[in-house]
Each structure stands twice: as structure tokens, then as C-alpha cells.
Write an enzyme that holds these catalytic residues in place. Structure first.
Site, PDB file in Angstrom:
ATOM      1  CG  PHE A 530      37.334  36.430  31.443  1.00 19.99           C
ATOM      2  CD1 PHE A 530      37.808  35.117  31.517  1.00 19.99           C
ATOM      3  CD2 PHE A 530      36.702  36.964  32.549  1.00 19.99           C
ATOM      4  CE1 PHE A 530      37.651  34.378  32.676  1.00 19.99           C
ATOM      5  CE2 PHE A 530      36.547  36.225  33.707  1.00 19.99           C
ATOM      6  CZ  PHE A 530      37.024  34.929  33.773  1.00 19.99           C
ATOM      7  CG  PHE A 535      33.419  39.876  30.496  1.00 19.21           C
ATOM      8  CD1 PHE A 535      33.420  39.718  31.881  1.00 19.21           C
ATOM      9  CD2 PHE A 535      33.316  38.750  29.698  1.00 19.21           C
ATOM     10  CE1 PHE A 535      33.311  38.449  32.448  1.00 19.21           C
ATOM     11  CE2 PHE A 535      33.209  37.484  30.265  1.00 19.21           C
ATOM     12  CZ  PHE A 535      33.212  37.335  31.638  1.00 19.21           C
ATOM     13  CB  ILE A 538      34.232  43.704  39.598  1.00 20.00           C
ATOM     14  CG1 ILE A 538      34.200  44.656  38.407  1.00 20.00           C
ATOM     15  CG2 ILE A 538      34.721  44.389  40.860  1.00 20.00           C
ATOM     16  CD1 ILE A 538      35.392  45.488  38.202  1.00 20.00           C
ATOM     17  CB  VAL A 539      36.950  38.997  41.935  1.00 18.86           C
ATOM     18  CG1 VAL A 539      36.769  37.800  42.836  1.00 18.86           C
ATOM     19  CG2 VAL A 539      37.169  38.534  40.499  1.00 18.86           C
ATOM     20  CB  CYS A 541      34.991  46.101  44.976  1.00 25.58           C
ATOM     21  SG  CYS A 541      35.006  47.874  44.978  1.00 25.58           S
ATOM     22  CD  GLN A 548      33.820  51.429  54.370  1.00 23.72           C
ATOM     23  OE1 GLN A 548      32.734  51.762  54.789  1.00 23.72           O
ATOM     24  NE2 GLN A 548      34.187  50.170  54.251  1.00 23.72           N
ATOM     25  CG  LEU A 573      29.819  41.244  32.708  1.00 25.28           C
ATOM     26  CD1 LEU A 573      29.792  39.891  32.028  1.00 25.28           C
ATOM     27  CD2 LEU A 573      28.425  41.830  32.766  1.00 25.28           C
ATOM     28  CB  ALA A 580      28.071  45.415  46.409  1.00 27.96           C
ATOM     29  N   GLY A 582      24.229  49.466  45.580  1.00 26.05           N
ATOM     30  CA  GLY A 582      24.238  50.930  45.637  1.00 26.05           C
ATOM     31  C   GLY A 582      25.555  51.499  45.136  1.00 26.05           C
TER      32      GLY A 582
END
Lengths: 799, 281
Positions: A530, A535, A538-539, A541, A548, A573, A580, A582
Site C-alpha cells: 500500500f 506499509f 503480509i498475507v 507466509c 522447514q 503489518l 505464526a 513466534g
């Protein structure tokens, strides 16, 4: 700029001793490379070129018989089929070869010295050939002769080989009466698009289009001059290049050098070969290889010859040219320069497009680039810029200027001299270097992203920013990757409806940083920028489960941070679910949100039961290299401590008092501690107020008193940029009483030390920014006395 | 561990040379047999002598290599002893501050290393692979030693049963129960489990070229360590290892995929064990 040849004729670099009207333009190039192969006869020097054309004119003025004799020397004997002789040799060689124009032409019946057949047998194919064609062939003959000399005089092996190749090529063409075409793996011009000329003109447009017309014209002229110089520049040989760059592999440069010899350099004096301008057939890659050295030579050249320049040009060149070249350099070696886009236009348009940027593996490890961002994000296909450029256009200069110049300027008091640091750096050897690749992974204290960084450098994993587009036809590979991302996200985030994931991943306003291994997507971060709100959200991840715990998540986020710094967005944001939080904490996110609510409310997707987290980016941090840099810094400090220890080596007997039951002793009573430079801090001596509420009330009380002090008025609120535009460039840690009140309310002052530090900073900031006799400083002086009095009064510090 | 890995590759080299020599000798044999009928008794004796010497040489070389392998095993076990001692010291000395837990990534790397350096079984001609080589199960009365890695079936906090990677602490012969530690230090749990809940992990890799019968075959149901975790899950063998250093490719049971199985994933021989219960959950 359509006709560089006409440009070349303009006397832009006036030279008083120029010998001919066409000569002045080549003046710069003619005497460069003074330190290199001076034996090079094909140097684009004017005389060389002139001599060749004079010679050609001379030969072409010969009577036909004489011409035939000359061509016969390069023509195969056709007397009988079996005769292998490929050139007539004069049985009576002229005693002085240079006098041949005065000699009589040899008779057609004269036998060849090697095969014995008559000259007529060698030139029979030329009987019905037009005079023009004869003259063309004669031109080649002259060029072959010149090349022959070149081959003999050249000392550089690579160059010699090329000359010899061209020599053979032209000979063959004379024999077959064909047009010379350079064959082989060199490819044909142009070798790269956009070419250097276009790139440099884009650069002028990109960097200077906001200037006044006159200044813009100046920059334009400088760019023309630079291009002109490049066209007549003698490139360094591949071996010189290898030596300078310390690279073992100069293959790419060698190919470019050979192309340059065949298509640009040799044809300058050898007009049988088709000629191309260096700046028109080469692109950014050649410029990258040669720019550093060329710039140095150019500037040196101008410095030496400054007296020969016209006065008005002198100012132009001496004052603007170095800066011009420095700025150009940034764009040549810079990672995300738009000037090399195929369809570069001045950034103006908006609208998201299908964009793909490649994050290429980091550059040479251990190079001086260590302190800067090493991973580069370069744009593929020029698709990513349009959407992002409005932000970067102006802002990008700021962080860059900060990192490069301020890094040198901002030197902390008592800092270690750079020489010492360099010296220490030399002694640090990578402990992992000797033990093979696997051991790197073994060290338990290796940074979390160390493995991932290594894998990226080796090309095992790649990072790409991709997105869907409605306006452009999407690349199939990108669509495949988007499907891969959708799969990874929906497998790893089972609580998210698959349709929802699909909608967002394929939404053209969302982009995804994809992690690719073996051509397959194994993870990614989907985000939405945006720019107007400053900002990025984050949608999603995720990293696929069997990949992993390898540091990929950390490396992904670091790449995303660097990508955003490049695009001028410094806040992330995200709504993090309980699993998540952590991860985001490890990546520098916090629940403390600094972006005002009004800026994100209604923009960011709100999730039930998730925690909003924020990460503020620092544009001066090269995130993908951060852990590596810190590791190096630790090593440096360790070495510095070792050095210091060896200098002031003194062993004190150990303390015995603890054995005797003493529980605590004052730090300063430890023998030798003062000699190390340690100073007791008077604040630590008085005991800490244990109860947080008691402390809070004390501080609240104190702050209220300070705020009502008559001299507190300059410090009540943050300094406004409108009043002191450069304030935040000079003051790195601004603070004021209002901010302190907020911090107090937020329970930031958990110790009095923090509170006193902020108070003291108000005073030191004021003294740093304002002259000592200013009103502000007077206020600061009285306020300082006042609050120290109050602090002592309140028992917060010792009297 | 690193050096050990290197020594392995070193010893493979002479191994192949032996084979090469053997082939040459056989060639000599066939070559000679053509003319053997016409050869004089002198040459026959001489030939026999040469064969005997060559055989003795090969045997000597072989025994030297085996000796070296034994040495390596010895070094390895010493290292293991030292590791266990250090671990015990860490557990029982209360004075020291608690050791920082290893980062998971490092643990995963160590597990991979341990799988990679698992010795390859090299038997004598005709010798069949011993228990705990590849898929060969341990004998019924086998007791895992302290420090051995095992798959252990434990009850998780939410009541489910799960096969985890664990390390043997002790075995009580009276109760026939093992004490094992979760390998994952984040778990930091000690479990007391009956022996049927313990499956010892292979101690040798089976050589797919010489002992393919000691490997699990395609479609066999196994328990395999899911990559980058410390848990075993049911899986089907997709492809057995082709070469000694290769991994199995397995399909994990995973209901989140349409066909009920994950895409093929690689798991080292060290972390694939037979699955006892054949019924699906």
C-alpha cells in the site's frame, strides 16, 4: 542521436594540435592506453586510419595493369586444375617495396616465382570485372597488408589471434571475391539490447529531466561526449582485464573483446569490414566490465590535457563530468536501475502489472561489498518498474545517499580507526573455510539463515517476486509458480479456505516472493503493498513442511525486507495467528504498532483471533547479509580484545573473598578493572526502585515538574521538520518531553536509567544542533541543572 | 564425523580396485584354460603358484581393509562414549547453568549427518547381512545399548500415540522397560516404555548392489522419519535406494492429499524401519 557518425565529426574535445578536421573527435582515444600495447598498429589513431585511406586512394589510382598485378598476388592460379598456387609472386621482387608505384607494372606474361604460370593465369577471373569491384578488392588488399603488419607487431596473444583470423578472412574474400563476414560463435550485432547509447540517454532522462533546460542540455552534452569517447576507446585486453579484476574467468569479457575488435575497433582503420559503433552494439554487460577502468582513464586524460580544452568545455568537463560519471556508475552497477529496461519510459504511469524480479545470488563472498547489500534484485523484462517507480523515483536517493556517504561521515566518538579494523580483518580467517562445505552447517552457533544464504549463492535456491496480471498476458512459468504457491499455502495453512488463498495469490494487486528449488515452489510470502499508506501487508507466509527448519523462512523475510527498502516502504503489518507469532518475532516483528491506525484501518485484512504485528525496516540494513555482518563484527571485536589483552597483559591472582563467604563486592574493587578503561557509573550505585508503580509515580511526578519549568518550552514537542529541515539528518535519536510522557504512559521506563538517558538526550541533542550561545542552549543548561537537582532531591541519583 | 566420512570414501577406492584385480585374474584364468591342456607340467605348477599368491594377496588386502573399517567403528564408538559421558555430566551436574538448547536447524543437520555417516555393511562372500543392517530386523532378544537411536512410540499430551526419534538412556532387565529421551531438546521429555514400543534404528546401511534383499522393497509399509522433523510416520516405499549412498523415496500417508499420500520424499536408510501394525489407522 540517430547518426553517431556525424556526432563523431563535431569537435567536442577540441585539441589544439589536431591535424585534420576529422581528427579532433578522436583525440581522447588516440593517446589513451599509453601504458598498454603501443605496438598496436590498428589503434584507432587518426594517422593509422588516414594512412590506410591514403594508401587505398593511391592504389586505386594505379593503371589497370598495375592493379591486376597487385590483385594477382592474392589470386589463385587458374592455369591448370592441379595448380595449388594461391598467389602470384613476382620473379623480380622490387628492391625497395615502398617504391612500387614508380615501377612499371609487371607484364601479364611474367611467370610466377612459385608455380611458374603467368600472371595472366592468376588474374584471368578479373577480366570482366568492373572497376568498382576491382577497387573494392584492392581496398581489401591494402587492409590485408595492414593486418599482416598488425599480426606481426601485436604482442597480446588474444588480440594477435583475432588479427590473424581477420587477416585470413580478408585473404579468403579476395580469393573468392566475396564480402567479408565474421563467422563463428561471436553472434552478430547488436549483442545486447538496449545498447549503451540508449541506456546512457535513458540515464540522462531518468536523472536529469527535472533540471532546467540549460542544465539538462549540459548533461545531455556530457552524455554525448561520454558515448563518443567510448566509441573510440581502446578496451583493455582480456589478460589485462583478468589481472585487474582478479577474476579467473574472463570468458564473457573475452567474447566481448573479440566482438569489439572484429566489429568496432579494426573496422575503424580497415573499411573492408563492416563497422559498428561500440555504444550501439554493446549493452550494459560490456559497460559493466569496462566502466571502472575507463572512467579512471578518462578523468586522468582530461586532467592531464585540461590546458588543451576550450575554456567553456573545461568547466563543463572538470566540474560536471566526474559527478556525471559517478551517478552513471550507480546505474550501471546498481541492482535495480530502470535505465536498462527495454521499454524504459519516464516513470509516470500507475497500475500493477505482471512483474517478475529476480533476486540473484549474492556477489563475491568476502568482497568489500560486505557492508552493503550484496544480494541484488534485478528486474526481468522490465515489467516491475511501472507500478513501483512513483515511490522509488525520488525516495530511493535518500537511503542510498545515507548508506554510502554517511557510512563514512557518521563516525562515533572513540571509534576504532579504519586502518586498524582493516588490519584486523586481514587476520580473520573464516574458521569454516578449511573444512569443506558440510562443516558450515555443523557449527551450532551458525546463524539461522546461514545455510539458506549459502544455498542461494550456490544457485540451489532462488527468490523471485511474481504476481498475476490482468492487463498483460502472463508468462506460463509465472502462472505455474503461482499455482505452486497456492498449493504450498493451502497445504501449510489448512485453516485458510483454499478458494480464499487462490483469490489472493492470483489477485493482481498482491505479489508473492517465491522460493524456488529445483524449479519448484517450496515456499513464499504473499504480500500487498500500500504505497499510499506507507506499509505492506503480509498475507500468507509458508515453507513446505519437508523443507522447514533450514532457515528459508528467515531468508525469505530478509529478501522481502530488502525488496521493500528498494521500493521505499518501511513498514510491514500482518495479522499473525498463534503459530505464526513466534516466527514473526524472530523476524523482528512486534506487537507494538507504530503505524497510526488511521493509515491501515480499512486497508489491511482483519482476521478474527489473530494478533496484529508490525516490523519497521531500517533502510541502512542489508538484511540478507545482516547475520553474516554481525558475525564478522563479533570476530573483529574478539580480535581487538585479544590485541588489547596482549598489549596490557597482566595476570592478577583470583579473588578469594567469595570463598570466605562474601556475597558481593563493588565492581571497581576487582583488581585491574580500572586499567581496562572501565569507569564506574554513578547511576548504578544507588539502588534501584523495585516496585514498578512506585517508580512510575516518581517519574510521573518528576516529568510533570520538568514540563512546568519555564525553560522547558523548546523541548515540549518533537522538532518540526518545517522549522528545522535538516534536524533529523543531524539528530539521530530525537526525543522530547511529549514523547517521554507517552513512553512513560506505555510503561517504557522500567528503570530510572532509561528515563534519565532520555532526559539527558534532550539536552545533548539540543547542544549538538544549536550553537552554544543560542537561546535554546541556555534553556537546555538551566533545565539540565534543574532536573539533576530534582533527580538528586528525589533520591534517584547520588548526591 | 567429518573426517570419518572422508575415510569412508577413501576406503571405497581400494575396494573397487580389488574388484578390478579380481576381474583381471579371471580373465587370466580363462585365457590360460585354453592352453592348459597343451601346457607342460612345469607351467601348470607355475600357474597354480601364481594363483595361490594372487589369492593370498587379495585376502591380505581384504583383511587390511576390514581391519581399517573396524578401527573406524572403534573410533566412532569412542566418540559416542564420550558424547554420552558429556551428556550424563550435563544432566547430573547441577552447578553449571543449563545448556542452551540446540537450534532445531542444527539438530536437523546433525540428524542428516548421522544418517550420511552410517557405515555400509560389507560382508564376506556368501555372508548374509546381520540384524540391524538395512531392513533386517533385530533379533527378538536384542537390547538396544545406551545412546542408541530408536523409534519410540509415546503418548503425546493430547492422548494420541506417536512414533518419535529417541535415544536410549537405560534398559531395565527386571521390568523389560526402556528409558528413552526425546531427541528433540525442545520436548526434553524422558519416557519409560516397554520394549515393544521401541524399534532400534539400523546400524548399517545395506548395499543395494550386493544385498538388495536387506532393503525394503517397493510398496512395503514402513515407518519413516518425516524430513526435517523428529517424528516417524507411516509411509509406503516408492523406490528403494539405487546406490549405497542413496536414500529411499517414500510416500507418507497424508490425508491432506487427494490420494491419501504425500508426493515422494527422500528419507535416509537410517530413518526407515519396518512398520509392525499393518492395519490403517
Amino acid at each position: 542521436m540517430s547518426d553517431p557518425a556525424s556526432q563523431a565529426l563535431q569537435p567536442r574535445l577540441p585539441q589544439t594540435q589536431s591535424t585534420g578536421s576529422a581528427g579532433s573527435s578522436t583525440a581522447v582515444a588516440a593517446s589513451t592506453g599509453s601504458g598498454q600495447g603501443h605496438s598496436d598498429p590498428a589503434r584507432p589513431g587518426l594517422s593509422q586510419q588516414q594512412r590506410a585511406s591514403q594508401k587505398k586512394a593511391q592504389v586505386r589510382a594505379f593503371p589497370r595493369a598495375k592493379k591486376l598485378e597487385k590483385l594477382g598476388v592474392f589470386s589463385a592460379c587458374k592455369a591448370i586444375d592441379t595448380c595449388k598456387c594461391n598467389g602470384w609472386k613476382n620473379p623480380n621482387p622490387p628492391s625497395a617495396p615502398r617504391m612500387d608505384m614508380q615501377q612499371q607494372a609487371a607484364s601479364l606474361s611474367e611467370p610466377c616465382r612459385s608455380c611458374g604460370h603467368a600472371l595472366a593465369d592468376h588474374v584471368s577471373h578479373l577480366e570482366n570485372v568492373s572497376e568498382d569491384e576491382i577497387n573494392r578488392l584492392l581496398g581489401m588488399v591494402v587492409d590485408v597488408e595492414n593486418l599482416f603488419m598488425s599480426v606481426h607487431k601485436e604482442e597480446d596473444t588474444d588480440t594477435k589471434q583475432v588479427y590473424f583470423y581477420l587477416f585470413k578472412l580478408l585473404r579468403k574474400c579476395i580469393l573468392q571475391m566475396s564480402q567479408p563476414v565474421v563467422e563463428g560463435s561471436l553472434g552478430s550485432p547488436p549483442f545486447e539490447k538496449p545498447n549503451i547509447e540508449q541506456g546512457v540517454l535513458n540515464f540522462v532522462q531518468y536523472k536529469f529531466s527535472h533540471l532546467a533546460p540549460k542544465e539538462r542540455q549540459t548533461m545531455f552534452e556530457l552524455s554525448k561526449m561520454f558515448l563518443l569517447c567510448l566509441n573510440y576507446w581502446k578496451l583493455e585486453t582480456p589478460s589485462q582485464y583478468r589481472q585487474r579484476t582478479q577474476k579467473d574467468d574472463g570468458t564473457a569479457y573475452k567474447v566481448d573483446y573479440t566482438r569489439w575488435l572484429c566489429y568496432c575497433h579494426v573496422p575503424q582503420s580497415n573499411d573492408s569490414l563492416p563497422r559498428y559503433e561500440t555504444t550501439q552494439v554493446f549493452g550494459r554487460s560490456l559497460l559493466k566490465s569496462i566502466f571502472t577502468v575507463t572512467r579512471r582513464q578518462l578523468l586522468e586524460k582530461f586532467r592531464v590535457e585540461k590546458d588543451k580544452l576550450l575554456p567553456e568545455k573545461r568547466t563543463l568537463i572538470l566540474t560536471h563530468f566526474p559527478k556525471f560519471l559517478s551517478m552513471l556508475e550507480e546505474e550501471i552497477y546498481g541492482e535495480n536501475s530502470p535505465i536498462w529496461e527495454a521499454d524504459f519510459t519516464m516513470p509516470a504511469s500507475d497500475g500493477t502489472q505482471l512483474g517478475q524480479t529476480v533476486v540473484s545470488p549474492a556477489a563475491v563472498p568476502g568482497s568489500p561489498a560486505l557492508m552493503k547489500g550484496m544480494s541484488s534484485i534485478s528486474t526481468l523484462g522490465g515489467m516491475d518498474t511501472a507500478g513501483s517507480e512513483p515511490i522509488t523515483g525520488e525516495k530511493r536517493k535518500l537511503p542510498e545517499a545515507l548508506t554510502l556517504e554517511d557510512a563514512k561521515r557518521i563516525r562515533v566518538m572513540g571509534d576504532i580507526p579504519m586502518e586498524l579494523v582493516n588490519e584486523v580483518m586481514m587476520t580473520i580467517t573464516d574458521p569454516a573455510a578449511m573444512l569443506g562445505p558440510e562443516t558450515n552447517l555443523l557449527t551450532p552457533n551458525a546463524a539461522r539463515d546461514e545455510t539458506a544464504r549459502l544455498e542461494e549463492r550456490r544457485g540451489i535456491i532462488e527468490f523471485h517476486v511474481i504476481g498475476n496480471s490482468l492487463s498483460q498476458k502472463s508468462n506460463k512459468k509465472i502462472l505455474m509458480w503461482l499455482v505452486g504457491l497456492q498449493n504450498v499455502f493451502s497445504h501449510q495453512l489448512p485453516r485458510m479456505p483454499k478458494e480464499y488463498i487462490t483469490r489472493l495469490v492470483f489477485d493482481p494487486k498482491h505479489k508473492t516472493l517465491a522460493l524456488i528449488k529445483d524449479g519448484r515452489v517450496i515456499g513464499g510470502i504473499c504480500f500487498r503493498m500500500f504505497p499510499t499508506q506507507g506499509f505492506t501487508e503480509i498475507v500468507f507466509c509458508a515453507v513446505t513442511s519437508n523443507e522447514q527448519v533450514k532457515g528459508y523462512g528467515t531468508h525469505l523475510m530478509n529478501h522481502l525486507k530488502e525488496y521493500h527498502i528498494k521500493h521505499g516502504i518501511l513498514y510491514f503489518l500482518t495479522y499473525a495467528d498463534e503459530y505464526a507469532i513466534g516466527y514473526f518475532k524472530k523476524q523482528g516483528f512486534s506487537k507494538d504498532i507504530k503505524v497510526p491506525k488511521s493509515r491501515y484501518l480499512g486497508y489491511i485484512k482483519d482476521y478474527e483471533g489473530a494478533t496484529l504485528m508490525e516490523c519497521e525496516l531500517n533502510p541502512r540494513i542489508p538484511y540478507t547479509e545482516l547475520s553474516h555482518i554481525i558475525k564478522r563484527q563479533k570476530e573483529i571485536i574478539k580480535k581487538l580484545i585479544e590485541r588489547k589483552q596482549s598489549q596490557i597483559r597482566k595476570v592478577y591472582p583470583g579473588l578469594t573473598c567469595f570463598k570466605e563467604g562474601v556475597r558481593q563486592i563493588p565492581v571497581e574493587s576487582i583488581p585491574g578493572i580500572r586499567e581496562t578503561g572501565w569507569k564506574p557509573s554513578n547511576k548504578e550505585k544507588c539502588k534501584e526502585v523495585k516496585d514498578p508503580d512506585v517508580l512510575y509515580n516518581m517519574l510521573k511526578n518528576l516529568l510533570a515538574q520538568i514540563k512546568t519549568h519555564p525553560d522547558a518550552w523548546p523541548f515540549m514537542e518533537p522538532v518540526k521538520k518545517s522549522e528545522a529541515p535538516d534536524y533529523y539528518e543531524i539528530i539521530r535519536f530525537p526525543i522530547d518531553l511529549k514523547t517521554m510522557t507517552e513512553r512513560l504512559k506505555n510503561r517504557y521506563y522500567v528503570t530510572k536509567k532509561l528515563f534519565i538517558a532520555d532526559l539527558q538526550r534532550i539536552i545533548t541533542n539540543c547542544r549538538e544542533y544549536n550553537p552554544p550561545d543560542s537561546e535554546y542552549c541556555k534553556c537546555a543548561n538551566t533545565l539540565e541543572k534543574f532536573f539533576y537537582f530534582k533527580l538528586k532531591d528525589g533520591g534517584l541519583i547520588d548526591k | 564425523m567429518q573426517t570419518e566420512n572422508k575415510s569412508w570414501s577413501f576406503f571405497f577406492v581400494p575396494q573397487s580396485n580389488i574388484l578390478e584385480d579380481e576381474r583381471q585374474r579371471r580373465f587370466v584364468l580363462t585365457d590360460a584354460s585354453v592352453s592348459v591342456s597343451s601346457a607342460s607340467p612345469y607351467y601348470r605348477t607355475k600357474l597354480r603358484g601364481l594363483y595361490t599368491t594372487a589369492k593370498a594377496d587379495a585376502e591380505a588386502e581384504c583383511s587390511i581393509l576390514r581391519h581399517a573399517l573396524d578401527k573406524i567403528a572403534e573410533i566412532k564408538s569412542l566418540l559416542e562414549e564420550r558424547r554420552i559421558a558429556a551428556k550424563m555430566a550435563g544432566v547430573y551436574s547441577d552447578g553449571d547453568p543449563p545448556r542452551k538448547t540446540m537450534r532445531r536447524g542444527v539438530l536437523m543437520t546433525l540428524l542428516q549427518q548421522s544418517a550420511m555417516t552410517l557405515p555400509l555393511w560389507i560382508g564376506k562372500p556368501g555372508e548374509s547381512p546381520p540384524p540391524l543392517c538395512g531392513a533386517t530386523p533385530a533379533s527378538s532378544d536384542y537390547v538396544a545399548k545406551q545412546g542408541d537411536k530408536v523409534a519410540a512410540r509415546v503418548k503425546t499430551t493430547d492422548g494420541d500415540e506417536q512414533w518419535i526419534l529417541a535415544e536410549v538412556v537405560s534398559y531395565n532387565h527386571g521390568t523389560n522397560k526402556y528409558e528413552v529421551d526425546d531427541i528433540d531438546e525442545e520436548g526434553k521429555e524422558r519416557h519409560t516404555l516397554s520394549r515393544r514400543r521401541i524399534i532400534p534404528l539400523p546400524q548399517w546401511k545395506a548395499n543395494s548392489e550386493t544385498d538388495p534383499e536387506a532393503l525394503f522393497s517397493k510398496d512395503q509399509l514402513v515407518l519413516a522419519l518425516y524430513p526435517q522433523t523428529t517424528c516417524f510416520y507411516r509411509a509406503l516405499i516408492h523406490t528403494p535406494p539405487h546406490r549405497p549412498q542413496d536414500d529411499y523415496s517414500v510416500l507418507f500417508e497424508d490425508t491432506s492429499y487427494a490420494d491419501g499420500y504425500s508426493p515422494p520424499l527422500n528419507v535416509a536408510q537410517r530413518y526407515v524401519v519396518a512398520c509392525k501394525e499393518n492395519k490403517k489407522k
